[in-house]
Scaffold this active site. Structure first.
Site, short mmCIF file in Angstrom:
data_model
loop_
_atom_site.label_atom_id
_atom_site.label_comp_id
_atom_site.label_asym_id
_atom_site.label_seq_id
_atom_site.Cartn_x
_atom_site.Cartn_y
_atom_site.Cartn_z
N CYS A 1 4.15 -0.56 -3.52
CA CYS A 1 3.12 -1.12 -2.64
C CYS A 1 2.75 -2.54 -3.05
CB CYS A 1 1.88 -0.23 -2.63
SG CYS A 1 1.15 0.06 -4.25
N GLU B 1 -5.58 4.21 -1.46
CA GLU B 1 -4.67 3.09 -1.72
C GLU B 1 -3.54 3.23 -0.70
OE1 GLU B 1 -4.96 0.54 -3.55
OE2 GLU B 1 -6.74 1.14 -4.69
#
Length: 482
Positions: free
Chosen positions: A281, A247
Site C-alpha cells: 500500500c 488502512e
C-alpha cells in the site's frame, strides 16, 4: 486440513480451501479450514467471556507472553520466512525480513505492557483529585490483507493483547499459512483460552459475523477502499457502535527533482514501485519527474529494470517474485492496457513471463507520457506498474503529488534542503520520505495516512494505544472541606 483456533481448541470445519504457491501453481501449501458463522460466533463468545479476566490481568504476565511470542518468531524466522514467501510470492529475503519485523513488533509491545501511563491532575475545584487512565476496549475483530501475511497481523494482534483486549483474527483467504503458524506460536506462549481466536475463511462469513455481533467492540481492518467503506458503515449502524480503524491503500507519489542524485533516485523508484512485486500500500506508482532530469531518469530506469531477475520467490538471486494470484495478475494487465489506451507509452516490461514452474510471472511495467488525470495515475493498481508524470518544476510536482484521493506515503529525491523541508511540511500524506523509498517503515513509530488512505487512529508504536484503549477520567473528593 489445518484447523481454526476457537475458545482454546483447534476446531475442524466442514469446508477447507487449498493454499496455492504463486511461484508454482502445482504446489499446494496446505488445506486450511474455513470458519462458519457458528464457528465465528463461538470465537466471539469466547473472547467476550475471556475479556474481564484478561483485561485485569497482571502486566508482567502479558509482557511474558508477548515476549515469548516475539522470541519464538525470531528463532524460527528462516522457516517462517520460507513459508511466507511460498504462499505469498515475495522473495525469500523479503519474507524473512517481514518475519523478523513481526518478532520485533511483539517484543516492542511486550515492553509497552510495562509502560502503561496515565495522569494525575488537580481539579479546578478544591479537595478533588483527577486521574486519567486507559482501559482495554473489549473484543477486537482483526481483518488483515494478503500482502503482509505476518507483519500486519503482528502489528494488530500484539497491541490488542498488550493493552488487555481479546481478539478474533481473520486473515486473508490467500495467505492462511502464515496466520496459522503465528496462531500456533501465540497458543504455545500461554495465552488463556478465549483471549486469542483464529477464524480463517471468507470475509462474507467471518467478517460479516464480526460486524453484526454486539459483543465485538472494535474492528481494525487493512484492505481495499470499497471494503473499508462497507465496514465503516456497518460499524456505525450496529448497536452498540463499534470503534473503527481502517488502512485502505494509496497512490503514492515519488517526486524526482532536477538536482536529485540520479542513481539514488532510480534505486528509490525501483524499490518503491517494484519490490515485493509492487504489492504494498506504500508502493510508489506515480513517479513525478521534473523536466531537467526526466529523460535521463527514464533512460536510467529502463537500464536498471533490465537487470531485474523475476523468478520463483524461493530461488536464490530472485529480485522480484510472482504476482499473488490470477485475479491480481489480470488486474495488473488490465491497467497496463488502460494506460496505453489513455495515451501512455509502455517503455519497459508489462509482459507475461514463463519460468521453470507455472506461476503468475509479470515483468514490471514502466509507463511514460502519463497525465495525472489518467486512471493509471488515479486508481490503485497494487502491482508492479509505475507511471512517470512530467512536471515543469518543484511547485508543479508538489501540486501533482497532492492531487490524489489518497494520502498514505509521499517521497522526494533532492539534494536541496530548501525543497526537502518544504515538501515535508506540505506533502498531504501521513508519511513522508526524503531520498528514501516510499515503502519501508519502522515498527516503533506511527503508521497511517490521510484522505482516502486511512480512517481512525494510527497503527504501530505507542500511537496504537489510541485505538486499543479507551480513556477514563476519575474524580475523587478527599473529604476535606475548604
Amino acid at each position: 486440513m489445518t484447523n481454526n483456533y476457537v475458545a482454546g481448541e483447534w476446531l475442524s470445519a466442514a469446508e477447507a480451501c487449498p493454499n496455492i504457491n504463486p511461484s508454482n501453481t502445482n504446489d499446494v501449501v496446505g488445506e486450511y479450514a474455513h470458519a462458519s458463522v457458528a464457528d465465528t460466533e463461538r470465537a466471539i463468545a469466547a473472547a467476550h467471556q475471556a475479556f474481564p479476566a484478561w483485561s485485569r490481568s497482571g502486566i508482567q504476565a502479558r509482557h511474558d507472553i508477548l515476549k515469548a511470542i516475539g522470541d519464538e518468531i525470531h528463532v524460527r524466522k528462516g522457516e517462517l520466512g520460507r513459508l511466507l514467501s511460498r504462499e505469498e510470492g515475495k522473495t525469500l529475503a523479503e519474507g524473512i525480513g517481514e518475519v523478523a519485523r513481526a518478532g520485533q513488533i511483539f517484543q516492542f509491545f511486550a515492553g509497552e505492557c510495562l509502560r502503561m501511563t496515565g495522569e494525575t491532575l488537580p481539579s479546578v475545584r478544591p479537595s478533588i483529585g483527577v486521574e486519567i487512565t486507559r482501559e482495554a476496549v473489549g473484543v477486537i475483530g482483526l481483518i488483515t490483507p494478503w500482502n503482509f501475511p505476518i507483519a500486519i497481523p503482528a502489528w494488530k494482534i500484539a497491541p490488542a493483547l498488550a493493552y488487555g483486549n481479546t481478539v478474533v483474527f481473520k486473515p486473508a483467504e490467500l495467505v492462511p499459512g502464515s496466520a496459522h503458524a503465528l496462531a500456533e506460536i501465540i497458543v504455545r506462549a500461554g495465552v488463556p483460552a478465549g483471549v486469542f481466536n483464529l477464524a480463517m475463511g471468507r470475509g462474507s462469513v467471518v467478517g460479516e459475523t464480526m460486524l453484526n455481533s454486539s459483543k465485538v467492540s472494535g474492528i481494525s481492518f487493512t484492505g481495499s477502499v470499497p471494503t473499508g467503506r462497507k465496514i465503516a458503515q456497518a460499524c456505525i449502524t450496529t448497536d452498540p457502535m463499534k470503534k473503527l480503524q481502517l488502512e485502505m491503500g494509496g497512490k503514492n507519489p515519488m517526486v524526482v527533482l532536477d538536482d536529485a542524485d540520479l542513481p539514488l533516485a532510480v534505486e528509490c523508484a525501483v524499490n518503491s514501485a517494484f519490490f515485493s512485486t509492487g504489492q504494498r500500500c506504500t508502493a510508489s506508482s506515480r513517479l513525478i519527474v521534473t523536466d531537467g532530469i526526466h529523460d535521463r531518469f527514464v533512460a536510467a530506469m529502463q537500464e536498471r529494470m533490465q537487470r531485474f531477475v523475476i523468478d520463483d520467490a524461493l530461488k536464490a538471486g530472485t529480485h522480484i517474485g510472482p504476482v499473488v494470484d490470477q485475479s491480481q495478475l489480470e488486474q495488473d494487465l488490465k491497467y497496463i492496457s488502460i494506460g496505453q489506451a489513455e495515451g501512455a507509452k509502455l517503455v519497459a516490461g508489462g509482459e507475461l513471463l514463463k519460468r521453470d514452474t507455472p506461476g503468475f510471472y509479470l515483468s514490471p511495467a514502466l509507463l511514460t507520457q502519463v497525465s495525472n488525470q489518467m486512471r493509471v495515475a488515479r486508481e490503485e493498481i497494487f502491482g508492479p506498474v509505475a507511471a512517470v508524470i512530467r512536471a515543469k518544476d518543484y511547485d508543479e510536482a508538489l501540486e501533482l503529488a497532492n492531487d490524489t484521493p489518497f494520502g498514505l506515503s509521499s517521497g522526494i529525491c533532492t539534494t536541496s534542503l530548501k525543497f526537502a523541508s518544504h515538501f515535508k511540511r506540505n506533502a498531504e500524506a501521513g508519511m513522508v520520505m526524503v531520498n528514501l523509498p516510499t515503502a519501508g517503515v519502522d515498527y516503533h513509530v506511527p503508521f497511517g495516512g490521510r484522505k482516502g488512505s486511512s480512517y481512525g487512529s494510527r497503527e504501530q508504536g505507542r500511537y496504537a494505544q489510541e485505538f486499543y484503549t479507551t480513556v477514563k477520567t476519575s474524580y475523587t473528593f478527599d473529604g476535606n472541606v475548604p
